[in-house]
Design an enzyme around this catalytic site. Structure first.
Site, PDB file in Angstrom:
ATOM      1  CG  LEU A  63      12.476  12.172  24.723  1.00  0.00           C
ATOM      2  CD1 LEU A  63      11.881  10.675  24.581  1.00  0.00           C
ATOM      3  CD2 LEU A  63      13.699  12.131  24.373  1.00  0.00           C
ATOM      4  CD  GLN A 104      14.424   3.216  21.856  1.00  0.00           C
ATOM      5  OE1 GLN A 104      14.858   4.568  21.558  1.00  0.00           O
ATOM      6  NE2 GLN A 104      15.499   2.171  21.970  1.00  0.00           N
ATOM      7  NE  ARG A 137      16.528   5.297  25.289  1.00  0.00           N
ATOM      8  CZ  ARG A 137      16.759   5.951  24.364  1.00  0.00           C
ATOM      9  NH1 ARG A 137      16.269   6.129  23.246  1.00  0.00           N
ATOM     10  NH2 ARG A 137      17.554   7.241  24.841  1.00  0.00           N
ATOM     11  CG  PHE A 163      21.974   7.966  28.063  1.00  0.00           C
ATOM     12  CD1 PHE A 163      21.815   8.882  28.683  1.00  0.00           C
ATOM     13  CD2 PHE A 163      20.958   7.715  26.904  1.00  0.00           C
ATOM     14  CE1 PHE A 163      21.084   9.998  28.500  1.00  0.00           C
ATOM     15  CE2 PHE A 163      19.993   8.760  26.382  1.00  0.00           C
ATOM     16  CZ  PHE A 163      20.174  10.135  27.413  1.00  0.00           C
ATOM     17  CD  GLU A 187      18.038   6.421  28.255  1.00  0.00           C
ATOM     18  OE1 GLU A 187      17.388   6.058  27.384  1.00  0.00           O
ATOM     19  OE2 GLU A 187      19.085   5.480  28.754  1.00  0.00           O
ATOM     20  NE  ARG A 245      17.983   5.191  19.068  1.00  0.00           N
ATOM     21  CZ  ARG A 245      18.146   6.251  19.777  1.00  0.00           C
ATOM     22  NH1 ARG A 245      19.368   6.552  20.188  1.00  0.00           N
ATOM     23  NH2 ARG A 245      17.116   7.025  20.222  1.00  0.00           N
ATOM     24  CG  HIS A 269      12.313   7.871  21.089  1.00  0.00           C
ATOM     25  ND1 HIS A 269      12.209   9.291  20.968  1.00  0.00           N
ATOM     26  CD2 HIS A 269      13.606   7.778  21.572  1.00  0.00           C
ATOM     27  CE1 HIS A 269      13.354   9.691  21.350  1.00  0.00           C
ATOM     28  NE2 HIS A 269      14.393   8.938  21.555  1.00  0.00           N
ATOM     29  CG  HIS A 312      12.321   7.326  25.441  1.00  0.00           C
ATOM     30  ND1 HIS A 312      12.011   7.742  26.781  1.00  0.00           N
ATOM     31  CD2 HIS A 312      13.614   7.703  25.141  1.00  0.00           C
ATOM     32  CE1 HIS A 312      13.226   8.369  27.246  1.00  0.00           C
ATOM     33  NE2 HIS A 312      14.221   8.310  26.162  1.00  0.00           N
TER      34      HIS A 312
HETATM   35  P1  FAD Z   1      16.784  13.857  10.890  1.00  0.00           P
HETATM   36  O1  FAD Z   1      17.515  14.555  11.801  1.00  0.00           O
HETATM   37  O2  FAD Z   1      15.273  13.670  11.261  1.00  0.00           O
HETATM   38  O3  FAD Z   1      16.706  14.387   9.563  1.00  0.00           O
HETATM   39  C1  FAD Z   1      15.647  13.988   8.650  1.00  0.00           C
HETATM   40  C2  FAD Z   1      15.809  15.031   7.491  1.00  0.00           C
HETATM   41  O4  FAD Z   1      14.892  14.318   6.426  1.00  0.00           O
HETATM   42  C3  FAD Z   1      15.094  16.363   7.698  1.00  0.00           C
HETATM   43  O5  FAD Z   1      15.962  17.469   7.137  1.00  0.00           O
HETATM   44  C4  FAD Z   1      13.865  16.160   6.914  1.00  0.00           C
HETATM   45  O6  FAD Z   1      13.183  17.522   6.508  1.00  0.00           O
HETATM   46  C5  FAD Z   1      14.256  15.406   5.901  1.00  0.00           C
HETATM   47  N1  FAD Z   1      13.237  14.580   4.981  1.00  0.00           N
HETATM   48  C6  FAD Z   1      12.262  13.727   5.580  1.00  0.00           C
HETATM   49  N2  FAD Z   1      11.519  13.489   4.694  1.00  0.00           N
HETATM   50  C7  FAD Z   1      11.876  14.151   3.343  1.00  0.00           C
HETATM   51  C8  FAD Z   1      11.411  14.152   2.173  1.00  0.00           C
HETATM   52  N3  FAD Z   1      10.385  13.376   1.719  1.00  0.00           N
HETATM   53  N4  FAD Z   1      11.998  15.024   1.352  1.00  0.00           N
HETATM   54  C9  FAD Z   1      13.019  15.925   1.674  1.00  0.00           C
HETATM   55  N5  FAD Z   1      13.621  15.781   2.883  1.00  0.00           N
HETATM   56  C10 FAD Z   1      12.826  14.994   3.719  1.00  0.00           C
HETATM   57  N6  FAD Z   1      19.595  10.130  19.977  1.00  0.00           N
HETATM   58  C11 FAD Z   1      20.636  10.275  20.587  1.00  0.00           C
HETATM   59  O7  FAD Z   1      21.690   9.449  20.162  1.00  0.00           O
HETATM   60  N7  FAD Z   1      20.729  10.800  21.724  1.00  0.00           N
HETATM   61  C12 FAD Z   1      19.938  11.692  22.142  1.00  0.00           C
HETATM   62  O8  FAD Z   1      20.039  12.295  22.819  1.00  0.00           O
HETATM   63  C13 FAD Z   1      18.643  11.593  21.746  1.00  0.00           C
HETATM   64  N8  FAD Z   1      17.690  12.448  21.881  1.00  0.00           N
HETATM   65  C14 FAD Z   1      16.585  12.510  21.068  1.00  0.00           C
HETATM   66  C15 FAD Z   1      15.492  13.424  21.790  1.00  0.00           C
HETATM   67  C16 FAD Z   1      14.398  13.558  21.007  1.00  0.00           C
HETATM   68  C17 FAD Z   1      13.315  14.391  21.464  1.00  0.00           C
HETATM   69  C18 FAD Z   1      13.976  12.607  19.780  1.00  0.00           C
HETATM   70  C19 FAD Z   1      12.942  12.672  19.004  1.00  0.00           C
HETATM   71  C20 FAD Z   1      15.146  11.843  19.396  1.00  0.00           C
HETATM   72  C21 FAD Z   1      16.227  11.749  20.128  1.00  0.00           C
HETATM   73  N9  FAD Z   1      17.455  11.091  19.572  1.00  0.00           N
HETATM   74  C22 FAD Z   1      18.751  10.873  20.145  1.00  0.00           C
HETATM   75  C23 FAD Z   1      17.118  10.233  18.303  1.00  0.00           C
HETATM   76  C24 FAD Z   1      17.904  11.026  17.107  1.00  0.00           C
HETATM   77  O9  FAD Z   1      17.827  12.513  17.497  1.00  0.00           O
HETATM   78  C25 FAD Z   1      17.547  10.717  15.820  1.00  0.00           C
HETATM   79  O10 FAD Z   1      17.346   9.362  15.517  1.00  0.00           O
HETATM   80  C26 FAD Z   1      18.416  11.386  14.977  1.00  0.00           C
HETATM   81  O11 FAD Z   1      18.347  12.609  15.074  1.00  0.00           O
HETATM   82  C27 FAD Z   1      17.882  11.180  13.412  1.00  0.00           C
HETATM   83  O12 FAD Z   1      18.762  11.925  12.496  1.00  0.00           O
HETATM   84  P2  FAD Z   1      18.682  11.519  11.067  1.00  0.00           P
HETATM   85  O13 FAD Z   1      19.847  12.464  10.377  1.00  0.00           O
HETATM   86  O14 FAD Z   1      18.597  10.242  10.631  1.00  0.00           O
HETATM   87  O15 FAD Z   1      17.386  12.507  10.577  1.00  0.00           O
END
Ligand code: FAD
Length: 606
Positions: A250, A234, A309, A121, A253, A415, A380, A236
């Site tokens: 998306l 970021q 990126r 990556f 990558e 990142r 992203h 992407h």
């Molecule tokens: P999330 O998984 O978004 O969870 C947020 C949670 O908070 C959800 O349950 C939501 O319902 C809840 N929430 C939000 N606001 C509130 C509120 N006010 N009240 C109650 N609940 C709330 N990263 C990598 O390292 N490798 C990858 O291959 C990769 N691929 C990606 C592909 C895509 C398409 C995208 C968009 C991102 C990718 N990323 C990747 C980035 C990574 O997926 C995210 O940064 C990461 O999943 C975020 O996780 P999190 O637990 O912080 O939040």
């Protein structure tokens, strides 16, 4: 007092993505009661969309890898604005967190001798991303969710937190509503972990889901916590650009990691045109060497498509601006060309990139095993967010913790791909552990009834207002904000554009205060959007103000009027707190000097 249901938990985790689930598991294992709240259904968090993989120096594919190289790569990617303690903990602990996930049932792709397979990556010196095809996030969420449910956590789904409740300067719970019925819920707890993800919905072209409205960042800020690095968003390089209905989705990558190349409308591999000096020695200068690298040849250097990126995104923008783009305003990403290299390339692509294959087949009627994809930059990820202590993940507010994308520090100015999923595991665990410790060491407080009362009054205001004079409803305000942020505070920024954006944000704030919604409280999307608006506006203003303050270009932040990196800006983070009258106060906080042993690692890996 407005009617509401009250729930009591020692630790309340807000967000059920990778960070929230991992925090909840750790907290409950520490012997405290845990409630988990999420805006969507359990299992639908953004993490599920993660494709490429989770970065950890397991050294399964290249035995030269270790935590020190991962640390140095992360610091270089973050342009040394990272919280280096977080970068150290992350690099050291990620391998254990991935192995633990495997022990809990995650089925990763395998090397020939049965170990977890790792892929290349951007910005990672060695193949480092443990993955499950291009559906790594799905496997991660499935595994964590099984574990969380099994350990006995109370889950409150489709429930949006609107305010954090405080007692003095300590956070003691949250005020929320259930999205289905619109009924109010009050969570009374001893500690709160925010794991609410990012801010992508502040922009019109984004890979992020509808949930990413910056809620955690905004809630924390309003409760007195500091935000940092908000200027670093970021973009992407590869999102879909066509058809319009799927713009921004998306394109992982992983496509480039598997050998995909970027070409302009002239068919030229433009990424060879501009290789930054600090990456020159690690980057292939011809196509053959780049291909050998993606096939695991340890003597080869990485192809220029796997540069960071921000750089790849700007190169794409340059091609488009200078008239060498594809018909719909992007460039071409081609994985089908590997047919000249691999006998059964079509089956190989379908096996390694199943989601991408289906995504393009179904959404754009393109067969990626035979034709190139059209791609362009998409909003992203937020490197900035809530300021936390590196070891404990506690914010600047006692009892309030943050982990995952809503927290800042690990990634600095940019990142590396794969470093988010590992971030969620490493710091989700730490946040859960320390929140549980805080809850055990601090007794409960009275429920601040006045705050519950004012929050419920505020939440119902949109039903009581007359329709706005100019007819603007919540969706229009949201749309105007997103279009404006994309245009004025997007991938290329200038002082005058951003000053214009600040004026626009102020005017949209006024509009947001007057939007009205029709109907009742039962599943009412207009009402949900009206309640999201203040959060979107808060994070948009924070991003814009921080971006104005940083008069240089670095990582994810590019200023057309200050195109060079300025060493004077290399020593501090831009930090924001709420002033007495609700305004944003900006300070420059000096980054502590890198510990000697870590400085040596950085030096050795330059
Ligand atoms: P999330 O998984 O978004 O969870 C947020 C949670 O908070 C959800 O349950 C939501 O319902 C809840 N929430 C939000 N606001 C509130 C509120 N006010 N009240 C109650 N609940 C709330 N990263 C990598 O390292 N490798 C990858 O291959 C990769 N691929 C990606 C592909 C895509 C398409 C995208 C968009 C991102 C990718 N990323 C990747 C980035 C990574 O997926 C995210 O940064 C990461 O999943 C975020 O996780 P999190 O637990 O912080 O939040």
């Amino acid at each position: 007092m407005a009617e509401h249901e009250t729930h009591y938990h020692d630790v309340l985790v807000i967000g059920a993505g990778g960070a929230g689930l991992r925090a909840a598991i750790e907290a409950v294992n520490s012997g405290v009661s845990v409630g988990l709240v999420c805006k969507s259904l359990l299992g639908k968090a953004h993490t599920v969309m993660a494709e490429g993989g989770v970065a950890a120096a397991l050294a399964n594919v290249d035995d030269r890898d270790n935590w020190k190289v991962h640390f140095a790569d992360t610091m270089r990617g973050g342009q040394y604005l990272n919280n280096w303690r977080m970068a150290e903990l992350h690099a050291k602990e990620a391998p254990d967190r991935v192995r633990e996930l495997e022990a809990w049932g995650a089925v990763f792709d395998r090397t020939d001798d049965g170990r977890i397979l790792q892929r290349n990556f951007g910005g990672h010196k060695y193949p480092r991303l443990a993955h499950v095809g291009d559906r790594t996030g799905l496997e991660m969420i499935r595994t964590l969710q099984d574990r969380a449910v099994y350990t006995g956590i109370d889950v409150h789904m489709e429930c949006t937190v609107l305010k954090l409740l405080t007692d003095g300067d300590r956070v003691v719970g949250a005020f929320a509503y259930d999205r289905e019925r619109g009924r109010f819920r009050v969570f009374h707890s001893k500690a709160v972990v925010l794991a609410t993800g990012g801010i992508g919905r502040a922009f019109s072209v984004t890979s992020n889901s509808w949930e990413y409205t910056g809620d955690g960042q905004s809630l924390a800020f309003q409760s007195g916590a500091a935000l940092q690095d908000m200027e670093f968003v970021q973009f992407h390089p590869t999102g879909m650009v066509w058809p319009p209905s799927v713009k921004g989705i998306l394109v992982t990558e992983g496509v480039r990691g598997e050998g995909g190349i970027l070409v302009n409308r002239e068919g030229r591999r433009f990424m060879f045109d501009d290789i930054p000096d600090n990456y020159r020695s690690q980057t292939a200068d011809n196509e053959e060497e780049g291909w050998r690298y993606t096939q695991g040849d340890k003597s080869a250097r990485r192809p220029p498509e796997l540069l960071t990126r921000d750089h790849v995104a700007r190169c794409i923008m340059r091609e488009v601006r200078e008239g060498r783009g594809s018909p719909h305003g992007g460039v071409y990403l081609d994985i089908s060309w590997i047919k000249s290299k691999i006998p059964d390339s079509e089956a190989h692509i379908r096996k390694k990139l199943p989601s991408m294959y289906h995504q393009f087949r179904q959404l754009a009627d393109i067969d990626i095993t035979k034709e190139p994809m059209e791609v362009g930059p998409t909003t992203h990820y937020a490197m900035g967010g809530i300021r936390v202590d590196g070891d404990t993940q506690m914010t600047t507010v006692p009892g309030l913790f943050a982990a995952g994308e809503c927290a800042a520090g690990l990634h600095g100015a940019n990142r590396l791909g794969g470093n988010s999923l590992s971030d969620l595991l490493v710091f989700g665990k730490r946040a859960g552990e320390h929140a549980a410790r805080f809850a055990s060491g601090n007794g409960s407080t009275d429920l601040p009834k006045d705050q519950v009362e004012s929050a419920s009054r505020w939440a119902l205001e949109p039903f009581e207002r007359p329709a706005g004079a100019d007819g603007a409803g919540p969706f229009q305000v949201q749309h105007q904000l997103q279009e404006m942020m994309q245009r004025l505070v997007g991938i290329v920024r200038t002082e005058s554009d951003m000053q214009e954006a600040l004026i626009g944000i102020q005017s949209l704030r006024e509009k947001a205060k007057t939007v009205s919604v029709a109907g009742n409280r039962e599943y009412n999307p207009g009402w949900h959007t009206a309640l999201d608006l203040p959060n979107l506006l808060n994070v948009s203003e924070a991003i814009t103000r921080a971006a104005i303050e940083r008069k240089e270009s670095r990582g994810g932040h590019f200023r057309e009027d200050y195109q060079a990196k300025d060493p004077a800006y290399a020593t501090f983070n831009i930090v924001m707190r709420q002033g007495k009258n609700g305004e944003i106060e900006i300070t420059r906080e000096t980054i502590p000097q890198l510990r000697d042993d870590l400085a040596q690692i950085v030096e050795e890996n330059k």
